[in-house]
Design a protein around this motif. Sequence first.
Motif: not given
Lengths: 516, 316
Positions: A111-128, A179-187
């Motif tokens: 879903a788009p909102d899930v992806w927005t979250h992933i996208d910004s999180g990965l960018k932050q991670r790569i910068r660090a 980067t490998d991502l997983v989702r848990d039982n709550e998504g």
Amino acid sequence: MQNQSQSFQSQSSSSDMDSMQSQSQTGMNPCLPGYETDCFFDEVVDQKGVARPDSVALVDLINRLPPGELKRRQQAIERSLYQMGITFTVYSDSAGTEKIMPFDIVPRIVAPDVWTHIDSGLKQRIRALNRFLSDIYNERKIIADGIIPATVIDSCPAYLDQCKGLRPPHDVWCHITGTDLVRDNEGNVFVLEDNLRCPSGVSYVLQNRSVMKRNFPQAFTASKVRPVSDYPSRLYQMLRRMAPMENADPNVVVLTPGVYNSAYYEHSYLAHQMGVELVEGRDLLVKDDRVYSRTTDGLQQVDVIYRRVDDTFLDPKVFNPDSVLGVPGLMAAYRAGNVALANAPGTGVADDKVVYAYVPEMIRYYLGEEPILSNVPTYLCDREDDRAYVLDHLDELVVKAAGESGGYGILIGPQASPEERQEFAAKIKENPRNYIAQPTLQLSRVPTMVEEHLEGRHVDLRPYILCEGPDDVWVLPGGLTRVALKKGCLVVNSSQGGGSKDTWVVAQAGETVARL
Amino acid sequence: MLSRVAESVYWMSRQVERAENIARFLEVTLNLILDQPENLVDPWSPLVQVTADEEWFEAKYGKPDSRNVVQFLAFDDEYPNSMVSCLRAARENARGVRETLSSEAFEQLNEFYHFVGEASAAAAMDPTSQFFDDVRRQTLLWSGVFASTMAQDQGWHFANVGRMLERADKTSRILDVKYFNLLPNLADVGTAVDDLQWSALLLAISGFEAYRRDHHQIEIEKVVDFFLFNRTFPRSIHHCIASAGWSLREIEEASESNLQRTARPILDELQHRLAHTQVKEALAGGMHQFVDSVQIEINQIGEALGQDYFQTSVNS
């Protein structure tokens, strides 16, 4: 013959489209009859088996297909992957049997909102991570400030003394990351690990997409999927811009270990798609700190190398002296600034599983921000308290060897026998630095073809990230969804019998949608 | 282009051509034995002679017969010049340079390889000319895909040189061996059997119809002339060498360096000789000697290509 069956498919799909429109007019989400989520989080349907909003078109299509048609399309795709030669050889078999990487026809929808979250999180991670890599091979402030113990870094096999003092242009070390991502039982989304060395799999993302577009044209269009096909041109642009000196037309090459490497198909595919040469170590030589390729017209200088050869094989003069895959003198040419390397040598220190545990701290330390994406909670066996807890709770935890990848060196506590747990306990006590443990996540599932019907199978997701400058990070909207094909299995790696699925990231209003 | 890539493309193309020629020999021979009176001429020994690997054959198989010759030439995994070995090598070479081929070209070769792999178990049990006809069609498909989807750049020309040298070599070998075997039967000259056998020779290079159009009747001298010197037929030696020469010139023209090349002069010399020799001269000096010298020069061209293009030394 093939053309006939394809045109037949598009005909049948256009009637799928009509039914899809009628469905959306009623405003009811379809459900997958007989499909059980077994109380796991399912990416495509909710707990009642009803399609999630972004999956309506797909579920509707699956319901409308005549019996056996889904299976037939699955086989058609497998056949075309085989014909395209996207295979690996089963060496244990003397006949040289070839197999495709198992592919599953039901896509994973994000879903788009899930992806927005992933996208910004990965960018932050790569910068660090880039800041960390520059720091750890130079000033080592993060150690001085007590955030990471020096012993963690100095005991890390992927930390390369030969890279001390390196300053890659723009301080970018990891140009290409998976980067490998997983989702848990709550998504909830968690980062499982970072792959900063030579992450594989993006060619499957592109090929899976192209066969899916041919076989599900209408559901694909109706789902408003974001495109992935510009990955090779973005990769090429990034590599070009890495060229060390002002050069109007830099010579970019992909360096492969050769045809026997398990990812050879990908190396060849990316070179082909970018229109650059695929070279092996023996095609290159270094003279006066410059890299040249051996061509039919003599020597030709090379400016940028997308290397898919591991760090320690890159240059026998600096690393493993027995390596025949690399190029003697390459590191000297790199240090002299005469050639660019993607990724920079030494990045592996940041995907060590112990160092991984410190990434949230890195984000706070270097960026002054809270991590957007969480790590999976991780126990470091090197810490006495953690180790005691891990040894007491082996039946609940997943234990991983820090230096291993590809699904090797893993204990899945709840599924392991007492003997296996004992064996791991001994290993942990013997070499605590090499082991971490995490709670067993109930990974999310996606409907997957099992014989003639659909069953839920666990998945992870590897998005691919390109980093051109500290603030210029791009995440491919999609990624490789790996699926564990065995019932109940939590290990998705292809070396462990896992397969892959296409990943459909749904566009928000205003975002580009992929065309057929 | 990379020297390694140029060399792989060259060999890939040679190996496909070699596999095709084997399929042609076998297809024609399997057809021939259906038409000719039993035990008149042994058609299988010459096929082994064509390979110049007779000792190897005898050690493993003994006396040539239809079964073991087909097994040897088409399906023997251990024999590096068998049809399946050539195809496997061609496909491995193609895999190593896949990024320089069109997707269609690679996929066609891949499909071809799988087709032979899947069909060969049954074909080895009961070889039919139909199977080898299918193989020949696959190679024609491959040539067509190659011609229609690849830019005619240096890589294409290296492939063409490989294919043309291999084809010239095989055309010369089949002529040599058949000539040797067929000619002694003087009593048969002009008979239906003689006609049949020379026709088979022409069929093996797909030249029967083209020959008929030019000459109508089968005459040994004219058949030899057709094999050696025909300017327009794509499998005559002269035509193959001329095409290889064209590609070599194109490769040199596209080159940005002034490196000394040695293959061109040898090839030009051979082409000149083929263009200016009369068939009577060739026969008078001994056909075998003539063909032998052609084969030696083709080998020399191959070696010179290696020095010119495939082995870039550190000092170049």
